[in-house]
Design an enzyme around this catalytic site. Structure first.
Site, PDB file in Angstrom:
ATOM      1  N   SER A 151      -8.524 -39.137   1.103  1.00 30.18           N
ATOM      2  CA  SER A 151      -9.133 -38.767   2.383  1.00 30.18           C
ATOM      3  C   SER A 151      -8.498 -39.556   3.531  1.00 30.18           C
ATOM      4  O   SER A 151      -7.751 -40.513   3.297  1.00 30.18           O
ATOM      5  CB  SER A 151     -10.640 -39.065   2.337  1.00 30.18           C
ATOM      6  OG  SER A 151     -10.832 -40.474   2.304  1.00 30.18           O
ATOM      7  N   ASP A 186      -7.542 -34.725   1.264  1.00 28.55           N
ATOM      8  CA  ASP A 186      -8.912 -34.215   1.291  1.00 28.55           C
ATOM      9  C   ASP A 186      -9.429 -34.250   2.738  1.00 28.55           C
ATOM     10  O   ASP A 186      -9.314 -35.272   3.428  1.00 28.55           O
ATOM     11  CB  ASP A 186      -9.762 -35.138   0.393  1.00 28.55           C
ATOM     12  CG  ASP A 186     -11.168 -34.623   0.185  1.00 28.55           C
ATOM     13  OD1 ASP A 186     -11.368 -33.398   0.211  1.00 28.55           O
ATOM     14  OD2 ASP A 186     -12.071 -35.463  -0.028  1.00 28.55           O
ATOM     15  N   GLU A 230     -11.321 -24.170   4.878  1.00 26.94           N
ATOM     16  CA  GLU A 230     -12.770 -24.207   4.622  1.00 26.94           C
ATOM     17  C   GLU A 230     -13.514 -23.291   5.584  1.00 26.94           C
ATOM     18  O   GLU A 230     -13.244 -23.274   6.779  1.00 26.94           O
ATOM     19  CB  GLU A 230     -13.310 -25.649   4.740  1.00 26.94           C
ATOM     20  CG  GLU A 230     -14.818 -25.704   4.520  1.00 26.94           C
ATOM     21  CD  GLU A 230     -15.379 -27.114   4.280  1.00 26.94           C
ATOM     22  OE1 GLU A 230     -14.588 -28.045   4.099  1.00 26.94           O
ATOM     23  OE2 GLU A 230     -16.609 -27.249   4.280  1.00 26.94           O
ATOM     24  N   GLY A 260     -18.468 -31.528  -2.483  1.00 25.55           N
ATOM     25  CA  GLY A 260     -19.815 -32.079  -2.628  1.00 25.55           C
ATOM     26  C   GLY A 260     -20.422 -31.806  -3.986  1.00 25.55           C
ATOM     27  O   GLY A 260     -21.612 -31.510  -4.091  1.00 25.55           O
ATOM     28  N   ASN A 313     -14.621 -30.811  -6.453  1.00 23.65           N
ATOM     29  CA  ASN A 313     -14.384 -32.148  -5.886  1.00 23.65           C
ATOM     30  C   ASN A 313     -15.449 -33.151  -6.311  1.00 23.65           C
ATOM     31  O   ASN A 313     -16.653 -32.885  -6.164  1.00 23.65           O
ATOM     32  CB  ASN A 313     -14.420 -32.069  -4.354  1.00 23.65           C
ATOM     33  CG  ASN A 313     -13.203 -31.391  -3.770  1.00 23.65           C
ATOM     34  OD1 ASN A 313     -12.379 -30.843  -4.491  1.00 23.65           O
ATOM     35  ND2 ASN A 313     -13.091 -31.440  -2.456  1.00 23.65           N
ATOM     36  N   ILE A 314     -14.996 -34.300  -6.786  1.00 25.78           N
ATOM     37  CA  ILE A 314     -15.919 -35.340  -7.242  1.00 25.78           C
ATOM     38  C   ILE A 314     -15.464 -36.694  -6.699  1.00 25.78           C
ATOM     39  O   ILE A 314     -14.349 -37.143  -6.980  1.00 25.78           O
ATOM     40  CB  ILE A 314     -15.973 -35.366  -8.793  1.00 25.78           C
ATOM     41  CG1 ILE A 314     -16.526 -34.034  -9.313  1.00 25.78           C
ATOM     42  CG2 ILE A 314     -16.798 -36.557  -9.289  1.00 25.78           C
ATOM     43  CD1 ILE A 314     -16.409 -33.842 -10.804  1.00 25.78           C
ATOM     44  N   ASP A 315     -16.310 -37.310  -5.918  1.00 23.82           N
ATOM     45  CA  ASP A 315     -16.026 -38.635  -5.388  1.00 23.82           C
ATOM     46  C   ASP A 315     -17.223 -39.567  -5.588  1.00 23.82           C
ATOM     47  O   ASP A 315     -17.105 -40.638  -6.188  1.00 23.82           O
ATOM     48  CB  ASP A 315     -15.678 -38.533  -3.891  1.00 23.82           C
ATOM     49  CG  ASP A 315     -15.271 -39.870  -3.311  1.00 23.82           C
ATOM     50  OD1 ASP A 315     -15.144 -40.843  -4.079  1.00 23.82           O
ATOM     51  OD2 ASP A 315     -15.087 -39.961  -2.088  1.00 23.82           O
ATOM     52  N   SER A 316     -18.405 -39.143  -5.125  1.00 20.97           N
ATOM     53  CA  SER A 316     -19.571 -40.040  -5.168  1.00 20.97           C
ATOM     54  C   SER A 316     -19.864 -40.544  -6.580  1.00 20.97           C
ATOM     55  O   SER A 316     -20.262 -41.705  -6.763  1.00 20.97           O
ATOM     56  CB  SER A 316     -20.803 -39.321  -4.616  1.00 20.97           C
ATOM     57  OG  SER A 316     -20.595 -38.985  -3.266  1.00 20.97           O
TER      58      SER A 316
HETATM   59  P1  13P Z   1     -19.225 -35.738  -3.550  1.00 24.86           P
HETATM   60  O1  13P Z   1     -19.730 -36.612  -2.444  1.00 24.86           O
HETATM   61  O2  13P Z   1     -20.304 -34.851  -4.078  1.00 24.86           O
HETATM   62  O3  13P Z   1     -18.560 -36.520  -4.632  1.00 24.86           O
HETATM   63  O4  13P Z   1     -18.120 -34.750  -2.921  1.00 24.86           O
HETATM   64  C1  13P Z   1     -16.787 -35.165  -2.803  1.00 24.86           C
HETATM   65  C2  13P Z   1     -15.993 -34.230  -1.972  1.00 24.86           C
HETATM   66  O5  13P Z   1     -16.369 -33.118  -1.670  1.00 24.86           O
HETATM   67  C3  13P Z   1     -14.678 -34.712  -1.534  1.00 24.86           C
HETATM   68  O6  13P Z   1     -14.084 -33.823  -0.653  1.00 24.86           O
HETATM   69  O1  G3H Z   2     -15.814 -35.598   1.099  1.00 24.72           O
HETATM   70  C1  G3H Z   2     -15.470 -36.740   1.333  1.00 24.72           C
HETATM   71  C2  G3H Z   2     -15.012 -37.642   0.247  1.00 24.72           C
HETATM   72  O2  G3H Z   2     -16.095 -38.075  -0.531  1.00 24.72           O
HETATM   73  C3  G3H Z   2     -14.212 -38.756   0.819  1.00 24.72           C
HETATM   74  O3  G3H Z   2     -15.036 -39.718   1.363  1.00 24.72           O
HETATM   75  O4  G3H Z   2     -14.123 -40.029   3.639  1.00 24.72           O
HETATM   76  O5  G3H Z   2     -15.543 -41.798   2.559  1.00 24.72           O
HETATM   77  O6  G3H Z   2     -13.200 -41.363   1.753  1.00 24.72           O
HETATM   78  P1  G3H Z   2     -14.444 -40.805   2.403  1.00 24.72           P
HETATM   79 ZN    ZN Z   3     -15.446 -32.694   0.533  1.00 25.83          ZN
END
Ligand code: 13P
Ligand code: G3H
Ligand code: ZN
Length: 322
Positions: free
Chosen positions: A50, A83, A135, A225, A267-270
């Site tokens: 990101s 991202d 998007e 998300g 997409n998986i980040d959290s």
């Molecule tokens: P989460 O916050 O659900 O992991 O989504 C991550 C995301 O959409 C990154 O673009």
């Molecule tokens: O959708 C966003 C991602 O979770 C990236 O998060 O902008 O805090 O790096 P960030």
């Molecule tokens: Zn996202």
């Protein structure tokens, strides 16, 4: 093999009824945990960066970490993706700097402005062999410095997707069907409680996804998300000094269902952040006198690897598809 684009990956995922995991990377341990799982599971992989990650670790460090992962995992195809690219300049910088895929997130603009900025990025990217994700629709939640309230979020309007794809030339499209960024995807008021008192979020709008897919046959759809916010890691955080009440994610059976449809990228980040934070909090609670980062980042990396393995096998269905 060198970094690849997602073109062939998405075609195979679409036909094969699975999705490719797109995991956000911010440091070495996260890159290693994700890529070790993908290598062992022989899964195609998207590593995404990101604007905030570039500000934190720098483009060069993240690019070189991913380059190292490509060398360590020669058997699996890996995409390096921007991202939520906020503007043309950021996309250009990533394209010029070796990324194979970028997202231009024009979702906060009007439909016409979104088309204009997305088309400009597509022109620049395609001339250089890079693919682009656009998007339509606005997710709730926090991403970078943008916080979209539930009131300001909006579902994708299926009647707009054909015009958007035709006029921009994007290679994939992120849509809003009720997922949300961050660890607090829904307020308790939006949820119901099951018999154990656990919050159950409102179901995703599969009707919107189906209508989008009907209008764009064969076209790869992206879900942002899509973290499930694992209760075991929320509990680990809360049991060890954290305070994350009512954190709630997307149920994994809904994501599994989405992965079998036209959704080719999830997409998986959290979930990675919760895993790392929970593990480190527990380590310090159990070992208050330790201070060597290698000692607390090693179990965090191992738990990220197992979390990603679980996603690849049981949620995305892409194990063995490399
Ligand atoms: P989460 O916050 O659900 O992991 O989504 C991550 C995301 O959409 C990154 O673009
Ligand atoms: O959708 C966003 C991602 O979770 C990236 O998060 O902008 O805090 O790096 P960030
Ligand atoms: Zn996202």
């Amino acid at each position: 093999m060198p970094l690849v684009t997602s073109k062939e990956m998405f075609a195979k995922a679409y036909d094969g009824g699975y999705a490719v995991g797109a995991f956000n990377v911010n440091n070495m341990e996260i890159v290693q945990g994700i890529t070790e799982a993908a290598r062992e599971e022989k899964a195609p992989l998207i590593l995404q960066v990101s604007k905030g990650a570039r500000a934190y670790a720098s483009h060069t460090y993240l690019f070189k970490l991913v380059e190292a992962a490509v060398i360590e995992c020669p058997e699996i195809p890996i995409v390096l993706h921007l991202d939520h690219g906020p503007d043309f300049e950021t996309c250009k910088s990533c394209i010029d700097g070796g990324f194979t895929s970028v997202m231009i997130d024009g979702s906060s603009y009007s439909f016409e402005e979104n088309i204009e900025i997305t088309r400009k990025v597509v022109e620049y990217a395609h001339e250089r062999g890079v693919v682009v994700e656009g998007e339509l629709g606005t997710l709730a939640g926090i991403e970078d410095d943008v916080n979209v309230s539930f009131e300001d979020s909006s579902y994708t309007r299926p009647e707009e997707v054909e015009e958007f794809v035709a006029k921009t030339g994007v290679d994939s499209l992120a849509i809003a069907i009720g997922t949300s960024h961050g660890a607090y995807k829904f307020t308790p008021e939006q949820c119901t409680r099951n018999e154990k008192g656990v919050l159950v979020p409102p179901p995703l709008r599969f009707d919107i996804l189906e209508e989008v897919s009907r209008r764009l046959p064969g076209f790869p759809i992206v879900l942002h998300g899509a973290s499930s916010v694992p209760p075991e890691y929320v509990k680990m955080i809360n049991d060890n000094g954290g305070k994350m009440p009512d954190a709630v994610g997307i149920p994994e059976d809904e994501l599994r269902k989405a992965a079998t449809s036209s959704v080719c990228k999830i997409n998986i980040d959290s979930d990675l952040r919760l895993t790392l934070t929970g593990t480190v909090r527990k380590f310090f609670a159990d070992n208050p006198s330790k201070f060597d980062p290698r000692e607390y980042l090693k179990p965090a990396r191992a738990n990220i690897k197992e979390l990603v393995r679980h996603k690849l096998v049981h949620v995305l269905g892409c194990s063995g598809k490399a």
